[in-house]
Design a protein around this motif. Structure first.
Motif, PDB file in Angstrom:
ATOM      1  N   SER A  62      -3.102  -8.316  -7.397  1.00  0.00           N
ATOM      2  CA  SER A  62      -1.722  -8.776  -7.277  1.00  0.00           C
ATOM      3  C   SER A  62      -1.616 -10.298  -7.276  1.00  0.00           C
ATOM      4  CB  SER A  62      -1.097  -8.221  -6.008  1.00  0.00           C
ATOM      5  OG  SER A  62      -1.832  -8.642  -4.887  1.00  0.00           O
ATOM      6  N   TRP A  63      -2.733 -11.002  -7.304  1.00  0.00           N
ATOM      7  CA  TRP A  63      -2.692 -12.458  -7.266  1.00  0.00           C
ATOM      8  C   TRP A  63      -2.006 -13.035  -8.494  1.00  0.00           C
ATOM      9  CZ3 TRP A  63      -3.022 -14.859  -2.951  1.00  0.00           C
ATOM     10  CH2 TRP A  63      -3.789 -14.350  -1.928  1.00  0.00           C
TER      11      TRP A  63
ATOM     12  N   HIS B 296       0.812  -1.221   0.000  1.00  0.00           N
ATOM     13  CA  HIS B 296       0.000   0.000   0.000  1.00  0.00           C
ATOM     14  C   HIS B 296       0.845   1.271   0.000  1.00  0.00           C
ATOM     15  CE1 HIS B 296      -3.591  -2.377   0.491  1.00  0.00           C
ATOM     16  NE2 HIS B 296      -3.006  -3.016   1.493  1.00  0.00           N
ATOM     17  N   THR B 297       1.737   1.397   0.962  1.00  0.00           N
ATOM     18  CA  THR B 297       2.496   2.633   1.111  1.00  0.00           C
ATOM     19  C   THR B 297       3.479   2.836  -0.035  1.00  0.00           C
ATOM     20  OG1 THR B 297       2.307   2.360   3.502  1.00  0.00           O
ATOM     21  CG2 THR B 297       3.917   3.959   2.700  1.00  0.00           C
TER      22      THR B 297
ATOM     23  N   ALA C 276       5.111 -15.423 -10.037  1.00  0.00           N
ATOM     24  CA  ALA C 276       6.387 -15.463  -9.309  1.00  0.00           C
ATOM     25  C   ALA C 276       6.575 -16.814  -8.625  1.00  0.00           C
ATOM     26  CB  ALA C 276       6.447 -14.339  -8.280  1.00  0.00           C
ATOM     27  N   GLY C 277       5.506 -17.361  -8.071  1.00  0.00           N
ATOM     28  CA  GLY C 277       5.593 -18.676  -7.446  1.00  0.00           C
ATOM     29  C   GLY C 277       5.901 -19.763  -8.446  1.00  0.00           C
ATOM     30  N   CYS C 278       5.289 -19.697  -9.626  1.00  0.00           N
ATOM     31  CA  CYS C 278       5.584 -20.683 -10.670  1.00  0.00           C
ATOM     32  C   CYS C 278       7.022 -20.537 -11.156  1.00  0.00           C
ATOM     33  CB  CYS C 278       4.615 -20.512 -11.833  1.00  0.00           C
ATOM     34  SG  CYS C 278       2.939 -21.023 -11.436  1.00  0.00           S
ATOM     35  N   TRP C 279       7.474 -19.311 -11.296  1.00  0.00           N
ATOM     36  CA  TRP C 279       8.852 -19.075 -11.741  1.00  0.00           C
ATOM     37  C   TRP C 279       9.844 -19.657 -10.740  1.00  0.00           C
ATOM     38  CZ3 TRP C 279      13.069 -16.254  -9.951  1.00  0.00           C
ATOM     39  CH2 TRP C 279      14.092 -16.045 -10.878  1.00  0.00           C
ATOM     40  N   CYS C 280       9.616 -19.402  -9.461  1.00  0.00           N
ATOM     41  CA  CYS C 280      10.514 -19.935  -8.424  1.00  0.00           C
ATOM     42  C   CYS C 280      10.412 -21.456  -8.352  1.00  0.00           C
ATOM     43  CB  CYS C 280      10.168 -19.337  -7.064  1.00  0.00           C
ATOM     44  SG  CYS C 280      10.574 -17.603  -6.916  1.00  0.00           S
ATOM     45  N   GLY C 281       9.209 -21.976  -8.505  1.00  0.00           N
ATOM     46  CA  GLY C 281       9.021 -23.413  -8.436  1.00  0.00           C
ATOM     47  C   GLY C 281       9.709 -24.147  -9.567  1.00  0.00           C
TER      48      GLY C 281
END
Length: 92
Positions: free
Chosen positions: A66-67, A50-51, A73-78
């Motif tokens: 943002s989901w 937010h800030t 990002a989770g798929c990329w890291c996985g």
């Protein structure tokens, strides 16, 4: 091994109260540490989602905007984590 059943030791009143006190002495500080940690995570997430975007001049989005970023990002890291969601064929 012997086939005789063993019984649990009996705990008397003062020993039981001492055991409860030891559990509280360990549990209460642990709960306080967990509470402080969760509050810190909340403050960091508030700043991050937010800030910081508001300070960068970006309009604040509502809902699950943002989901998609989090999922990608989770798929990329996985895909890059060795042995986690990666098969031998993709890691070569």
């Amino acid at each position: 091994m012997s086939d005789t059943p063993t019984t649990a030791p009996q705990i008397s009143g003062p020993d039981y109260v001492r055991l409860i006190g030891m559990g509280a002495a360990i549990g209460v500080p642990g709960a306080v540490v967990a509470l402080v940690f969760l509050e810190l995570v909340h403050v960091i997430e508030q700043w991050l989602w937010h800030t910081l975007p508001s300070a960068m001049g970006r309009p604040r989005r509502r809902g699950g905007s943002s989901w998609g970023s989090l999922l990608s990002a989770g798929c990329w890291c996985g895909r890059r984590a060795p042995g986690f969601l990666a098969t031998a064929a993709t890691s070569r």
